[in-house]
Design a protein around this motif. Structure first.
Motif, mmCIF file in Angstrom:
data_model
loop_
_atom_site.group_PDB
_atom_site.id
_atom_site.type_symbol
_atom_site.label_atom_id
_atom_site.label_comp_id
_atom_site.label_asym_id
_atom_site.label_seq_id
_atom_site.Cartn_x
_atom_site.Cartn_y
_atom_site.Cartn_z
ATOM 1 N N ASN A 1 0.851 -1.140 0.057
ATOM 2 C CA ASN A 1 -0.022 -0.044 0.157
ATOM 3 C C ASN A 1 1.101 1.370 0.067
ATOM 4 O O ASN A 1 1.647 1.307 0.712
ATOM 5 C CB ASN A 1 -0.790 0.141 1.257
ATOM 6 N N GLY A 2 0.420 2.086 -0.860
ATOM 7 C CA GLY A 2 1.380 3.497 -0.943
ATOM 8 C C GLY A 2 1.407 4.181 -2.141
ATOM 9 O O GLY A 2 1.334 5.412 -1.897
ATOM 10 N N HIS A 3 0.868 3.432 -3.200
ATOM 11 C CA HIS A 3 0.882 4.404 -4.618
ATOM 12 C C HIS A 3 -0.564 4.952 -4.712
ATOM 13 O O HIS A 3 -1.635 4.497 -3.989
ATOM 14 C CB HIS A 3 0.901 3.523 -5.591
ATOM 15 N N GLN A 4 -0.550 6.118 -5.406
ATOM 16 C CA GLN A 4 -1.714 6.852 -5.546
ATOM 17 C C GLN A 4 -2.410 6.771 -6.948
ATOM 18 O O GLN A 4 -3.347 7.303 -7.216
ATOM 19 C CB GLN A 4 -1.362 8.201 -5.323
ATOM 20 N N GLY A 5 -1.669 6.018 -7.885
ATOM 21 C CA GLY A 5 -2.281 5.898 -9.297
ATOM 22 C C GLY A 5 -2.134 4.408 -9.516
ATOM 23 O O GLY A 5 -1.580 3.638 -8.890
ATOM 24 N N ALA A 6 -2.639 4.221 -10.813
ATOM 25 C CA ALA A 6 -2.326 3.012 -11.373
ATOM 26 C C ALA A 6 -0.729 2.264 -11.662
ATOM 27 O O ALA A 6 -0.175 3.072 -11.949
ATOM 28 C CB ALA A 6 -2.959 2.898 -12.862
ATOM 29 N N VAL A 7 -0.748 1.301 -11.125
ATOM 30 C CA VAL A 7 0.551 0.728 -11.211
ATOM 31 C C VAL A 7 0.942 -0.113 -12.359
ATOM 32 O O VAL A 7 -0.014 -1.152 -12.641
ATOM 33 C CB VAL A 7 0.857 -0.567 -9.914
ATOM 34 N N TRP A 8 1.718 0.328 -13.267
ATOM 35 C CA TRP A 8 2.048 0.028 -14.619
ATOM 36 C C TRP A 8 3.133 -1.362 -14.787
ATOM 37 O O TRP A 8 2.926 -1.934 -15.438
ATOM 38 C CB TRP A 8 2.528 1.088 -15.596
#
Length: 326
Positions: free
Chosen positions: A49-56
């Motif tokens: 947990n930590g990203h604020q957008g789509a993980v590519w």
């Protein structure tokens, strides 16, 4: 062949990867939270947990201690696999589209998108003693890309070269000592969606929106084989034990007029590595397949789709006994 169906993502899967032993399967999606699963029984082990957008893009090092993820929130994160905590974060000018640990896992590479007035760039970073200061330290090497953006990348043999696939279908080979381009070829007509090495790193396979997957020599970029389909190919992988390749793809959701899985051709397709002949298909996804990966022991494979599901397929005995007629 009854699959394990893993449902922990709320949006489309972008990439799946096994660790070196194959006991863990990592998945990323557009819902911002990468997951890790036990590949044997499909149990979810945890989330990052930590990203604020789509993980590519994601990658895992060979010791399964470090995990790498690049996302649309203009950041690349390095994680501790055991605890799921962030070791360091690198902020970028544009979304991170591709990332990879080197074979030794001493270095990592990532490529940023060409957007918001910023050009595409390749960054090589040192991750041996990475900590919170990772975002402040400058990269070992930065390669600006003036042409079409990098859509996928892999390391060459012995961490001395880098292979990049571009939006216009071109493949480039870079010397990491000098940061200069060694060679380039253009065998695809459209964007290269995925590049994966064979187990012995002598060959790599590319998947493209031009409806083909192609096998290349990883040393001199010579085209060896072409696998043709009638729909875009988003991902392709080479079996570690047999002369087989698996392709995943399908028409984009916006191009499909019905929800029938048959119409969109959302099945994994198996081709013979040498003869380029298709010999099997596996159905199941209700949307394009965005990523495929063989288990390191070659006895199973996984696929992640636009429907948000990861499907783990263990091969039946008949798959190994199958003899190709020639």
């Amino acid at each position: 062949m009854k699959p394990l169906i893993l449902h922990g993502h709320e949006r489309a899967i972008t990439q799946i990867k096994y660790n070196r032993e194959g006991d863990l399967l990592f998945s990323s999606s557009k819902d911002t939270i990468p997951n890790v699963w036990y590949s044997l029984n499909g149990e979810r082990l945890g989330t990052f947990n930590g990203h604020q957008g789509a993980v590519w893009c994601i990658d895992i090092d060979w010791t399964t201690t470090r995990f790498l993820s690049g996302a649309g929130d203009n950041s690349l994160k390095l994680w501790d696999v055991e605890t799921g905590t962030t070791i360091g974060t690198i902020s970028t000018n544009s979304p991170v589209r591709a990332c990879n640990f080197s074979y030794s896992a001493n270095m990592a590479v990532f490529a940023t998108d060409k957007s918001m007035g910023h050009q595409c760039e390749i960054h090589i970073i040192d991750v041996r003693n990475a900590d919170e200061s990772l975002g402040k330290s400058s990269p070992i090497l930065r390669i600006p890309i003036n042409g079409p953006r990098v859509s996928s990348l892999i390391w060459g043999a012995l961490d001395e070269t880098l292979l990049t696939g571009h939006e216009d279908g071109e493949i480039m080979q870079w010397d990491l000592q000098t940061g200069k381009k060694i060679s380039n070829i253009k065998e695809h007509d459209k964007v290269i969606m995925d590049m994966q090495m064979s187990k012995d790193a002598t060959m790599f396979i590319t998947a493209s929106k031009d409806h083909t997957a192609k096998l290349f020599d990883s040393d001199n970029l010579m085209l060896l084989k072409t696998y043709k389909t009638e729909r875009p190919v988003n991902s392709a992988a080479v079996s570690p034990i047999l002369e087989h390749v698996v392709l995943g793809g399908g028409q984009d959701a916006m191009d499909v007029t019905t929800t029938s899985a048959r119409i969109g051709k959302f099945d994994s397709r198996f081709f013979h590595l040498a003869f380029e002949e298709e010999f099997g298909r596996v159905k199941g996804h209700f949307g394009p397949i965005n990523s495929v990966a063989f288990h390191p022991d070659g006895k199973s494979y996984s696929s992640g789709g636009e429907d948000g599901y990861v499907r783990v397929h263990n091969f039946d005995q008949s798959y190994f006994e199958y003899g190709f007629d020639y």
